[in-house]
Design an enzyme around this catalytic site. Sequence first.
Site, PDB file in Angstrom:
ATOM      1  N   ASP A 168      -6.759   1.161   1.004  1.00 51.65           N
ATOM      2  CA  ASP A 168      -6.757   1.187   2.470  1.00 51.65           C
ATOM      3  C   ASP A 168      -8.165   0.829   2.956  1.00 51.65           C
ATOM      4  OD1 ASP A 168      -8.289   3.395   1.925  1.00 51.65           O
ATOM      5  OD2 ASP A 168      -7.223   4.739   3.275  1.00 51.65           O
ATOM      6  N   LYS A 192       0.830  -1.207   0.000  1.00 55.84           N
ATOM      7  CA  LYS A 192       0.000   0.000   0.000  1.00 55.84           C
ATOM      8  C   LYS A 192       0.865   1.258   0.000  1.00 55.84           C
ATOM      9  CE  LYS A 192      -2.036   1.780   3.608  1.00 55.84           C
ATOM     10  NZ  LYS A 192      -2.877   2.018   4.786  1.00 55.84           N
TER      11      LYS A 192
END
Length: 212
Positions: A138, A120
Site C-alpha cells: 500500500d 492488494k
Amino acid sequence: MNKEKRIEILSRLRDANPHPTTELNYTTPFELLIAVILSAQATDVGVNKATAKLYPVANTPEGIFALGVDGLSEYIKTIGLYNSKAKNVIKTCEILINEHNSEVPEDRAALEALPGVGRKTANVVLNTAFGWPTIAVDTHIYRVSNRTKLAMGKTVDDVEKKLLKVVPKEFKLDVHHWLILHGRYVCVARKPRCGACLIEDLCEFKDKTSDA
C-alpha cells in the site's frame, strides 16, 4: 542495499513485534475480506467503528446480502466512497453464495474476480486469513521501501516484486505488517520520526530528521 543490511532491518522489526497482524478487527476470513474492501481510501479505525456495528447484525454473506445496498449503506456511511463500496460488497456476497458455497476462496484469481477486490486486497486476505507469504503493498509500504532503500520501485507492483525477491523466506509472512505499521507510526509521510526509529542507523534515506 546489501543483503546483510536488509536482514538486520527485518530482524529488528521482528524482535520488536514478533507476531504482527492487521489493525482491522475481524474473526473470520469473510469479516476480514469485507473489512479490507471497506478500507480502501479509509482508515482502519474508521472501518473498525463501522464493522463494530455491522458485524453483530450481519457477518456472513447471506446476512449482509439480505441487508441490500441501502441497508448496508446505513452501517458504512461514515466511510469514504460508501455507496460504491456497498454495491461491491453486496455483489461480492452474492458471488460467494452462488459460486463459492458462502466461503472465501483461498485462490488469488477467484478473489480478484470479486467486485472491489484488487491485487492488494487479495494479498491481504491470502496473507492474513490463510497464511500465504504474500506482500500487499500500500502507500505506507511503498513509501518505506523506497525511502529506506529496502526495495525500490516506481510503482506498487514494482515494489511488491522487489520485496518478494529480496526478503528472505523466514520474514515473508510478516513483512507486510511490519512495514505498514512502521510507515503508519514512525516513517510517516510528511516528516519521518527518525529519532524514534529502531532502524535509523541502517536506513539509507538522505534527509533524516531528529524527530522522535
